[in-house]
Design a protein around this motif. Sequence first.
Motif, PDB file in Angstrom:
ATOM      1  N   TYR A   1      -6.926   8.924  -5.507  1.00  0.00           N
ATOM      2  CA  TYR A   1      -7.586   8.038  -4.551  1.00  0.00           C
ATOM      3  C   TYR A   1      -8.966   7.625  -5.056  1.00  0.00           C
ATOM      4  O   TYR A   1      -9.371   6.472  -4.957  1.00  0.00           O
ATOM      5  CB  TYR A   1      -7.767   8.747  -3.200  1.00  0.00           C
ATOM      6  CG  TYR A   1      -6.500   8.975  -2.419  1.00  0.00           C
ATOM      7  CD1 TYR A   1      -5.758   7.902  -1.918  1.00  0.00           C
ATOM      8  CD2 TYR A   1      -6.058  10.267  -2.156  1.00  0.00           C
ATOM      9  CE1 TYR A   1      -4.604   8.121  -1.178  1.00  0.00           C
ATOM     10  CE2 TYR A   1      -4.907  10.491  -1.420  1.00  0.00           C
ATOM     11  CZ  TYR A   1      -4.183   9.418  -0.934  1.00  0.00           C
ATOM     12  OH  TYR A   1      -3.039   9.636  -0.207  1.00  0.00           O
TER      13      TYR A   1
ATOM     14  N   GLY B   1      -8.716   5.231  -7.981  1.00  0.00           N
ATOM     15  CA  GLY B   1      -8.324   3.921  -7.462  1.00  0.00           C
ATOM     16  C   GLY B   1      -9.505   3.190  -6.859  1.00  0.00           C
ATOM     17  O   GLY B   1      -9.679   1.976  -7.046  1.00  0.00           O
TER      18      GLY B   1
ATOM     19  N   ALA C   1      -4.200  -3.014 -10.490  1.00  0.00           N
ATOM     20  CA  ALA C   1      -4.842  -3.170  -9.183  1.00  0.00           C
ATOM     21  C   ALA C   1      -5.082  -4.642  -8.878  1.00  0.00           C
ATOM     22  O   ALA C   1      -4.874  -5.100  -7.746  1.00  0.00           O
ATOM     23  CB  ALA C   1      -6.153  -2.401  -9.135  1.00  0.00           C
TER      24      ALA C   1
ATOM     25  N   TYR D   1      -1.863  -6.309  -7.977  1.00  0.00           N
ATOM     26  CA  TYR D   1      -1.408  -5.889  -6.648  1.00  0.00           C
ATOM     27  C   TYR D   1      -2.052  -6.730  -5.550  1.00  0.00           C
ATOM     28  O   TYR D   1      -1.375  -7.147  -4.599  1.00  0.00           O
ATOM     29  CB  TYR D   1      -1.732  -4.410  -6.454  1.00  0.00           C
ATOM     30  CG  TYR D   1      -1.198  -3.799  -5.188  1.00  0.00           C
ATOM     31  CD1 TYR D   1       0.169  -3.674  -4.970  1.00  0.00           C
ATOM     32  CD2 TYR D   1      -2.073  -3.330  -4.199  1.00  0.00           C
ATOM     33  CE1 TYR D   1       0.664  -3.108  -3.804  1.00  0.00           C
ATOM     34  CE2 TYR D   1      -1.594  -2.762  -3.034  1.00  0.00           C
ATOM     35  CZ  TYR D   1      -0.222  -2.655  -2.841  1.00  0.00           C
ATOM     36  OH  TYR D   1       0.259  -2.090  -1.684  1.00  0.00           O
TER      37      TYR D   1
ATOM     38  N   ARG E   1      -4.612  -7.227   0.391  1.00  0.00           N
ATOM     39  CA  ARG E   1      -4.164  -5.884   0.772  1.00  0.00           C
ATOM     40  C   ARG E   1      -5.301  -5.091   1.415  1.00  0.00           C
ATOM     41  O   ARG E   1      -6.477  -5.308   1.133  1.00  0.00           O
ATOM     42  CB  ARG E   1      -3.716  -5.119  -0.473  1.00  0.00           C
ATOM     43  CG  ARG E   1      -2.742  -5.854  -1.368  1.00  0.00           C
ATOM     44  CD  ARG E   1      -1.315  -5.685  -0.919  1.00  0.00           C
ATOM     45  NE  ARG E   1      -0.384  -6.251  -1.897  1.00  0.00           N
ATOM     46  CZ  ARG E   1       0.930  -6.092  -1.848  1.00  0.00           C
ATOM     47  NH1 ARG E   1       1.476  -5.385  -0.885  1.00  0.00           N
ATOM     48  NH2 ARG E   1       1.703  -6.636  -2.777  1.00  0.00           N
TER      49      ARG E   1
ATOM     50  N   SER F   1      -4.305   0.845   1.022  1.00  0.00           N
ATOM     51  CA  SER F   1      -3.064   0.472   0.347  1.00  0.00           C
ATOM     52  C   SER F   1      -3.291   0.314  -1.148  1.00  0.00           C
ATOM     53  O   SER F   1      -2.468   0.746  -1.961  1.00  0.00           O
ATOM     54  CB  SER F   1      -2.523  -0.839   0.938  1.00  0.00           C
ATOM     55  OG  SER F   1      -1.399  -1.294   0.219  1.00  0.00           O
ATOM     56  N   VAL F   2      -4.416  -0.292  -1.517  1.00  0.00           N
ATOM     57  CA  VAL F   2      -4.736  -0.475  -2.936  1.00  0.00           C
ATOM     58  C   VAL F   2      -4.967   0.874  -3.608  1.00  0.00           C
ATOM     59  O   VAL F   2      -4.492   1.117  -4.726  1.00  0.00           O
ATOM     60  CB  VAL F   2      -5.975  -1.369  -3.114  1.00  0.00           C
ATOM     61  CG1 VAL F   2      -6.283  -1.552  -4.600  1.00  0.00           C
ATOM     62  CG2 VAL F   2      -5.758  -2.724  -2.463  1.00  0.00           C
TER      63      VAL F   2
ATOM     64  N   ALA G   1      -3.726   3.789  -2.815  1.00  0.00           N
ATOM     65  CA  ALA G   1      -2.456   4.505  -2.957  1.00  0.00           C
ATOM     66  C   ALA G   1      -1.562   3.881  -4.018  1.00  0.00           C
ATOM     67  O   ALA G   1      -0.819   4.584  -4.705  1.00  0.00           O
ATOM     68  CB  ALA G   1      -1.730   4.539  -1.614  1.00  0.00           C
ATOM     69  N   ALA G   2      -1.640   2.563  -4.170  1.00  0.00           N
ATOM     70  CA  ALA G   2      -0.762   1.876  -5.118  1.00  0.00           C
ATOM     71  C   ALA G   2      -1.251   1.969  -6.552  1.00  0.00           C
ATOM     72  O   ALA G   2      -0.454   2.113  -7.488  1.00  0.00           O
ATOM     73  CB  ALA G   2      -0.614   0.409  -4.719  1.00  0.00           C
ATOM     74  N   SER G   3      -2.565   1.883  -6.753  1.00  0.00           N
ATOM     75  CA  SER G   3      -3.101   1.812  -8.112  1.00  0.00           C
ATOM     76  C   SER G   3      -3.599   3.145  -8.652  1.00  0.00           C
ATOM     77  O   SER G   3      -3.644   3.350  -9.874  1.00  0.00           O
ATOM     78  CB  SER G   3      -4.250   0.798  -8.171  1.00  0.00           C
ATOM     79  OG  SER G   3      -5.326   1.194  -7.326  1.00  0.00           O
TER      80      SER G   3
END
Length: 231
Positions: free
Chosen positions: A39, A42, A82, A85, A91, A95-96, A98-100
């Motif tokens: 986290y 990111g 990122a 995304y 976004r 969310s960013v 968690a995704a990146s």
Amino acid sequence: MTAEHASTQQSDRLIAEDVLLALFQPSSGTIAGENTLFYVLGGAVLTDLAQQGRVEIRDAGLRGTLISATGERPEDELLQPAWDYVASKPRGVQSVLAASGPTLRGPLLDRLVERGDLDRAEKKMLGLIPTTALSEGSSGHRAELIAAMRAVLVDGAAPTERVAAVIALVFASGGLPVLDHEIPWSSATATRAKALEQADWAADAAAAAVTRTMTAVVTNALVATLVVANR
């Protein structure tokens, strides 16, 4: 070593690199906060993108704060996922993260080793189990970075854009007290770090103001996310 010198030396370094390096503990060869590190990394990448003018923040009313892409796709391959995304559609910050975040630790660590900031050696635990040992490298960059952070937090030096962002992210991660033997932890230190986390630092230049705003948005999301993750 001044905060200005540390922030300008090897300016191609990502803020995310410095955050990971600051969280590295030379005494144990470990990285503080491993369980929720992705986290934090990111969030650092989002801050890097903001500093480069690659993302922008938008108030979406009931949907909260959204991050969208702007400008051209970054050249740095660690920033591209990122950016991609949020380029597909705006976004939410969490969310960013968690995704990146999950894919960043390994490549960032590789980069720190390549730069000589960290050394990595393959060993065997009990003579049988393969393991990797990390130690501080010979570049001297971590010592310079910690000195710049200490100058701001303990001596009251004015932070540069970069050092302020690193301190804010490390503090939001919960990792700053772990650095007590290098940056004395006290109520005054915590107060100063909290101010930086909330973007209470000078940012006259437009680019610095964007970084400051993104840092505040990211650290607020980090704190909320880490509280839930640590329950």
